[in-house]
Design an enzyme around this catalytic site. Structure first.
Site, PDB file in Angstrom:
ATOM      1  CG  LEU A   1      -1.912  -1.121   1.403  1.00 32.41           C
ATOM      2  CD1 LEU A   1      -2.892  -0.999   2.467  1.00 32.41           C
ATOM      3  CD2 LEU A   1      -2.708  -1.449   0.032  1.00 32.41           C
TER       4      LEU A   1
ATOM      5  N   GLY B   1      -1.650   6.812  -2.476  1.00 27.42           N
ATOM      6  CA  GLY B   1      -2.923   6.483  -3.296  1.00 27.42           C
ATOM      7  C   GLY B   1      -3.774   5.675  -2.651  1.00 27.42           C
ATOM      8  CG  HIS B   2      -3.059   1.241  -2.467  1.00 28.54           C
ATOM      9  ND1 HIS B   2      -1.846   0.986  -2.539  1.00 28.54           N
ATOM     10  CD2 HIS B   2      -3.794   0.622  -3.323  1.00 28.54           C
ATOM     11  CE1 HIS B   2      -1.715   0.155  -3.462  1.00 28.54           C
ATOM     12  NE2 HIS B   2      -2.848   0.006  -4.068  1.00 28.54           N
TER      13      HIS B   2
ATOM     14  CD  GLN C   1      -5.070  -8.777 -10.927  1.00 30.25           C
ATOM     15  OE1 GLN C   1      -6.073  -8.916 -10.413  1.00 30.25           O
ATOM     16  NE2 GLN C   1      -4.784  -7.467 -10.912  1.00 30.25           N
TER      17      GLN C   1
ATOM     18  CG  ASP D   1      -4.901   0.080 -12.537  1.00 31.10           C
ATOM     19  OD1 ASP D   1      -4.048  -0.210 -13.271  1.00 31.10           O
ATOM     20  OD2 ASP D   1      -4.596   0.257 -11.189  1.00 31.10           O
TER      21      ASP D   1
ATOM     22  CD  GLN E   1      -8.266  -3.172 -12.281  1.00 30.44           C
ATOM     23  OE1 GLN E   1      -7.429  -3.823 -12.133  1.00 30.44           O
ATOM     24  NE2 GLN E   1      -8.194  -2.345 -10.835  1.00 30.44           N
TER      25      GLN E   1
ATOM     26  CG  MET F   1       1.572   7.827  -5.724  1.00 32.11           C
ATOM     27  SD  MET F   1       0.797   8.113  -4.066  1.00 32.11           S
ATOM     28  CE  MET F   1       1.219   9.734  -3.682  1.00 32.11           C
TER      29      MET F   1
ATOM     30  CB  SER G   1       2.255  -1.968  -5.364  1.00 31.13           C
ATOM     31  OG  SER G   1       1.142  -1.304  -4.831  1.00 31.13           O
ATOM     32  NE  ARG G   2       3.493  -4.281 -11.799  1.00 31.47           N
ATOM     33  CZ  ARG G   2       2.438  -4.874 -12.048  1.00 31.47           C
ATOM     34  NH1 ARG G   2       1.375  -3.946 -11.718  1.00 31.47           N
ATOM     35  NH2 ARG G   2       2.020  -6.051 -12.231  1.00 31.47           N
TER      36      ARG G   2
END
EC number: 6.3.2.1
Length: 283
Positions: free
Chosen positions: A33, A36-37, A61, A153, A156, A187, A189-190
């Site tokens: 996290l 952004g989360h 996915q 995303d 998505q 932002m 996680s990667r």
């Protein structure tokens, strides 16, 4: 803050809340996290009495096994971060793969009216079947009133709205704006996996998007696309996978500008072996 690893546990906890007529928000994440989360969680807390944050790295996915294996898993850190937002009104659901898939880790097949074949769908085989499968299962288990997804995303988000519509799932989907680093990098996680030189260069992506937006006001979509491709061809650290200007509703690439339609620019870039995506509204 309670952390649940089994679906029956989280269902029991939620059912106890339902008796109190509590509204429930869901923020689905794959963990690692970041701020952004946390903004999604804060938005959910504003609109609901309780919020479930799911933390699950969904194998179906990923079309790249190495990417799946390297994806950061930081549950303890994630829970500590969530506690800084709210210690009493957040439930964490961090299931195992077996708990989610009952021992059969395969995707359901979906028809998203063609949304799944654009952009990411062309480059990530089976990705949106995996997304649809896991999000649908979270909706079935948690039964939220509202669910929150970031616009980073954007495709998505559109697909999840289509999922809810086509499967008559009683949940309100809330799209939330992209949160960025001070330097403009979206932002993700990667981002934690970026090497220092790539992290320093990555803001080039958003800078290019912003300039492309300016060009879109006076040039054709083809001309803007050519300009972006030339910009990245000169960049030694970032490799452009795609840049597409598309109808924001259908996600189909633009053929001719229309004042009656809204458009977005979508981009995917490799920084070494880390894949970064971003997008921007153009009008």
């Amino acid at each position: 803050m309670e952390v649940y690893s089994k679906k029956q546990q989280i269902i029991s906890a939620i059912n106890a809340l339902r008796h109190k007529n509590q509204t429930l928000g869901l923020v689905p994440t794959m963990g690692a996290l970041h701020r952004g989360h946390l903004q999604l969680v804060k938005k959910a807390l504003e609109n609901n009495n309780m919020v479930v944050v799911s933390i699950f790295v969904n194998p179906t996915q990923f079309d790249n096994k190495e990417d799946l294996e390297k994806y950061p898993r930081t549950l303890e850190k994630d829970v500590a971060l969530l506690k800084t937002v709210n210690k009493t009104n957040i439930l964490v659901y961090a299931p195992t793969v077996d708990d989610m898939y009952d021992g059969l880790t395969v995707s359901q097949k979906f028809d998203f009216d063609g949304l799944e074949f654009e952009m990411e769908g062309k480059f990530r085989n089976g990705h949106f079947d995996g997304v649809g499968t896991i999000v649908k299962r979270f909706f079935e288990i948690i039964k939220p009133n509202n669910a929150y997804f970031g616009e980073k995303d954007f495709q998505q988000l559109a697909i999840i709205k289509k999922l809810v519509e086509k499967h008559n799932i009683p949940v309100n989907i809330v799209g939330c704006k992209i949160h960025r680093e001070v330097n403009g990098l979206a932002m993700s996680s990667r981002n934690t996996r970026l090497k220092p030189e790539h992290k320093a260069e990555a803001p080039f992506i958003y800078k290019t998007l912003k300039t492309a937006k300016q060009h879109f006001g006076i040039k054709s979509a083809n001309k803007v696309t050519e300009w972006v491709e030339k910009r990245f061809a000169k960049n030694d650290l970032l490799q452009l996978e795609y840049f597409i200007i598309a109808d924001a509703k259908t996600l189909k690439p633009i053929k001719r500008k229309s004042n009656k339609k809204t458009y977005r620019a979508f981009i995917a870039v490799y920084a070494d072996d880390i894949r970064l995506i971003d997008n921007i509204a153009l009008n």
